[in-house]
Design an enzyme around this catalytic site. Structure first.
Site, PDB file in Angstrom:
ATOM      1  N   ARG A   1       0.717  -1.092  -0.030  1.00 47.41           N
ATOM      2  CA  ARG A   1       0.134   0.141  -0.009  1.00 47.41           C
ATOM      3  C   ARG A   1       0.708   1.077   0.047  1.00 47.41           C
ATOM      4  O   ARG A   1       1.986   1.181   0.540  1.00 47.41           O
ATOM      5  CB  ARG A   1      -1.132  -0.134   1.266  1.00 47.41           C
ATOM      6  CG  ARG A   1      -1.735  -1.144   1.384  1.00 47.41           C
ATOM      7  CD  ARG A   1      -2.612  -1.354   2.654  1.00 47.41           C
ATOM      8  NE  ARG A   1      -3.352  -2.297   2.846  1.00 47.41           N
ATOM      9  CZ  ARG A   1      -3.118  -3.609   3.273  1.00 47.41           C
ATOM     10  NH1 ARG A   1      -1.750  -3.602   3.722  1.00 47.41           N
ATOM     11  NH2 ARG A   1      -4.108  -4.499   3.412  1.00 47.41           N
TER      12      ARG A   1
ATOM     13  N   LYS B   1      -1.863  -2.453   7.985  1.00 50.04           N
ATOM     14  CA  LYS B   1      -2.942  -2.263   8.792  1.00 50.04           C
ATOM     15  C   LYS B   1      -3.315  -3.002   9.971  1.00 50.04           C
ATOM     16  O   LYS B   1      -2.885  -4.075  10.014  1.00 50.04           O
ATOM     17  CB  LYS B   1      -4.332  -2.493   7.672  1.00 50.04           C
ATOM     18  CG  LYS B   1      -4.559  -1.432   6.541  1.00 50.04           C
ATOM     19  CD  LYS B   1      -5.630  -1.935   5.795  1.00 50.04           C
ATOM     20  CE  LYS B   1      -5.922  -0.689   4.708  1.00 50.04           C
ATOM     21  NZ  LYS B   1      -7.094  -0.946   3.952  1.00 50.04           N
TER      22      LYS B   1
ATOM     23  N   HIS C   1      -1.913   2.181  -6.334  1.00 40.30           N
ATOM     24  CA  HIS C   1      -2.831   1.335  -5.949  1.00 40.30           C
ATOM     25  C   HIS C   1      -2.943   0.354  -7.380  1.00 40.30           C
ATOM     26  O   HIS C   1      -3.358  -0.803  -7.188  1.00 40.30           O
ATOM     27  CB  HIS C   1      -4.106   1.666  -5.611  1.00 40.30           C
ATOM     28  CG  HIS C   1      -5.026   0.667  -4.684  1.00 40.30           C
ATOM     29  ND1 HIS C   1      -4.641   0.373  -3.529  1.00 40.30           N
ATOM     30  CD2 HIS C   1      -6.072  -0.111  -5.221  1.00 40.30           C
ATOM     31  CE1 HIS C   1      -5.401  -0.741  -2.993  1.00 40.30           C
ATOM     32  NE2 HIS C   1      -6.299  -0.767  -4.240  1.00 40.30           N
TER      33      HIS C   1
ATOM     34  N   ARG D   1      -0.156  -1.979  -7.224  1.00 46.32           N
ATOM     35  CA  ARG D   1      -0.364  -3.103  -6.133  1.00 46.32           C
ATOM     36  C   ARG D   1      -1.598  -4.194  -7.200  1.00 46.32           C
ATOM     37  O   ARG D   1      -1.343  -5.362  -6.586  1.00 46.32           O
ATOM     38  CB  ARG D   1      -1.273  -2.580  -5.050  1.00 46.32           C
ATOM     39  CG  ARG D   1      -1.728  -3.642  -3.945  1.00 46.32           C
ATOM     40  CD  ARG D   1      -1.971  -2.783  -2.684  1.00 46.32           C
ATOM     41  NE  ARG D   1      -2.562  -3.640  -1.781  1.00 46.32           N
ATOM     42  CZ  ARG D   1      -2.222  -4.420  -0.511  1.00 46.32           C
ATOM     43  NH1 ARG D   1      -0.967  -4.334  -0.703  1.00 46.32           N
ATOM     44  NH2 ARG D   1      -2.669  -4.903   0.020  1.00 46.32           N
TER      45      ARG D   1
ATOM     46  N   HIS E   1      -3.068  -9.153   2.988  1.00 48.08           N
ATOM     47  CA  HIS E   1      -4.515  -9.446   3.174  1.00 48.08           C
ATOM     48  C   HIS E   1      -4.792 -10.507   4.239  1.00 48.08           C
ATOM     49  O   HIS E   1      -4.086 -11.501   4.356  1.00 48.08           O
ATOM     50  CB  HIS E   1      -5.329  -9.838   2.043  1.00 48.08           C
ATOM     51  CG  HIS E   1      -5.148  -8.835   0.798  1.00 48.08           C
ATOM     52  ND1 HIS E   1      -5.004  -9.186  -0.562  1.00 48.08           N
ATOM     53  CD2 HIS E   1      -5.127  -7.451   0.800  1.00 48.08           C
ATOM     54  CE1 HIS E   1      -5.315  -8.163  -1.309  1.00 48.08           C
ATOM     55  NE2 HIS E   1      -5.234  -6.862  -0.189  1.00 48.08           N
TER      56      HIS E   1
ATOM     57  N   TYR F   1      -8.282  -8.095  -6.207  1.00 46.28           N
ATOM     58  CA  TYR F   1      -7.236  -7.759  -6.781  1.00 46.28           C
ATOM     59  C   TYR F   1      -6.652  -8.269  -8.043  1.00 46.28           C
ATOM     60  O   TYR F   1      -5.884  -7.815  -8.699  1.00 46.28           O
ATOM     61  CB  TYR F   1      -6.133  -7.721  -5.780  1.00 46.28           C
ATOM     62  CG  TYR F   1      -6.156  -6.653  -4.607  1.00 46.28           C
ATOM     63  CD1 TYR F   1      -5.199  -5.442  -4.714  1.00 46.28           C
ATOM     64  CD2 TYR F   1      -7.024  -6.723  -3.702  1.00 46.28           C
ATOM     65  CE1 TYR F   1      -5.338  -4.429  -3.741  1.00 46.28           C
ATOM     66  CE2 TYR F   1      -7.278  -5.716  -2.610  1.00 46.28           C
ATOM     67  CZ  TYR F   1      -6.488  -4.536  -2.794  1.00 46.28           C
ATOM     68  OH  TYR F   1      -6.565  -3.494  -1.684  1.00 46.28           O
TER      69      TYR F   1
END
Length: 380
Positions: free
Chosen positions: A194, A220, A289, A292, A315, A324
């Protein structure tokens, strides 16, 4: 219906005909004079950005992407005294609608064979303005971008050559950013972090274990993941740390030439700068992104284990990874050409060796670990 023969008009010629038609609609009440003038102004701007003498049918979706993004970066000329402000998000969305309406008419009138707006990747958002679509690059486009980054980051490559800034001004060696830019693009394309993870990275987050360079990524929810770097990326990292990073006490990995940590918004400008070294037929605007998505799409398309890809991207579950995985042109044709059930014997197809035969029921369960797929096939 579309005319049988294509009329190869230039951008200027087709625009003149279209504006004449638009203005004629005001006499029937189909359009208000104000609306007609907005269309005319937008089409005139499109002509300047696309090129008057270019044949309209020669424009591609990539060309329109460049035009739309150039308009987004154009100063707002409606003010008597320019204040440096660019086009508003609503103006960008309106301009895209005007260009789209122009090409819809061009397709019906026989000025273009195919409406190139259908392959444009730049989308309009009323609040965010025009932006490159978050879609994976094709293999050729991704390899073009990676090749440009390698060129910039290679010893004796473009990073070692004299560099010039706007207006031909020579850039001082301590203001050079080629190695940093190459590293950013390679990390985004090969590892797929990210953008927030990228700009938060510190030098101490990169370590070596058994000769392999790792990046400890802080993602995250306070989760971390250790991702091994491909050799090319690791070499570029070493080159940047040795010769490209400003000498400073700042712990951030990615610094401006003034020695400050890069911000999220700086990364898009870096990608655009590296894109200038990509061949025209392999260049396509892309966001961080979107890179990504590119990482996930090509790792999965190359049959890399889904759980390994999930761990690389950070993830929490495989369901997220599915979003994705973008569709690549021609991938279904490749899959059907190499269908595993239709390969001839001796090439890994069905029946190529006795070992491929299923075990007899009397043999009992196989020893050692059993795959999830095989567990699903066993009777309950």
């Amino acid at each position: 219906m579309r005319p049988a023969e294509l009329n190869r008009l230039t951008v200027q010629e087709s625009a003149d005909r279209y504006v004449e038609l638009v203005r004629a609609k005001t006499s029937t009440g189909a359009l208000s004079p104000a609306t007609a003038e907005v269309y005319a102004r937008d089409v005139a701007t499109f002509v300047r950005l696309a090129g008057e003498e270019v044949v309209l049918d020669d424009l591609t979706g990539e060309d329109l992407d460049a035009v739309l993004l150039a308009f987004a970066r154009k100063p707002d000329g409606r003010r008597a005294e320019p204040d440096g402000r660019l086009q508003s998000a609503s103006s960008q969305a309106r301009f895209r609608r005007s260009v789209s309406a122009f090409f819809k008419h061009a397709a019906l009138a026989g000025w273009v064979q195919v409406d190139p707006m259908t392959s444009s990747t730049v989308t309009a958002r009323e609040r965010g303005g025009l932006a490159a679509q978050r879609r994976a690059l094709t293999r050729e486009q991704a390899q073009g971008l990676v090749g440009a980054a390698r060129l910039l980051g290679a010893p004796g490559g473009q990073a070692a050559e004299p560099s010039t800034g706007p207006g031909g001004r020579r850039v001082r060696r301590d203001q050079r950013t080629e190695l940093r830019d190459a590293l950013i693009v390679l990390l985004l394309t090969a590892v797929g972090p990210r953008v927030s993870e990228l700009v938060r990275a510190n030098v101490e987050d990169f370590y070596t274990n058994d000769g392999v360079r790792y990046w400890r990524i802080f993602g995250k929810g306070g989760r971390t993941r250790d991702v091994p770097l491909p050799d090319d990326v690791a070499r570029t990292l070493e080159g940047y740390l040795a010769h490209g990073r400003p000498a400073t006490q700042e712990k951030a990995l990615l610094l401006s030439w003034r020695g400050r940590r890069l911000a999220r918004g700086d990364v898009q400008a870096v990608i655009d700068r590296v894109q200038r070294w990509v061949e025209d037929d392999r260049r396509r605007s892309v966001t961080p992104h979107g890179l990504r998505h590119t990482t996930a799409t090509h790792l999965l398309a190359d049959a890399v284990d889904m759980d390994a890809v999930r761990r690389v991207l950070g993830h929490s579950d495989l369901a997220t990874l599915g979003r994705y995985r973008d569709e690549l042109p021609g991938e279904l044709e490749v899959a059907m050409r190499s269908h595993p059930l239709l390969r001839p014997p001796g090439r890994g197809g069905a029946g190529s060796s006795p070992a491929a035969a299923p075990p007899s029921p009397a043999a009992g369960p196989p020893e050692g670990p059993v795959s999830v797929a095989e567990q699903d096939r066993r009777p309950l």
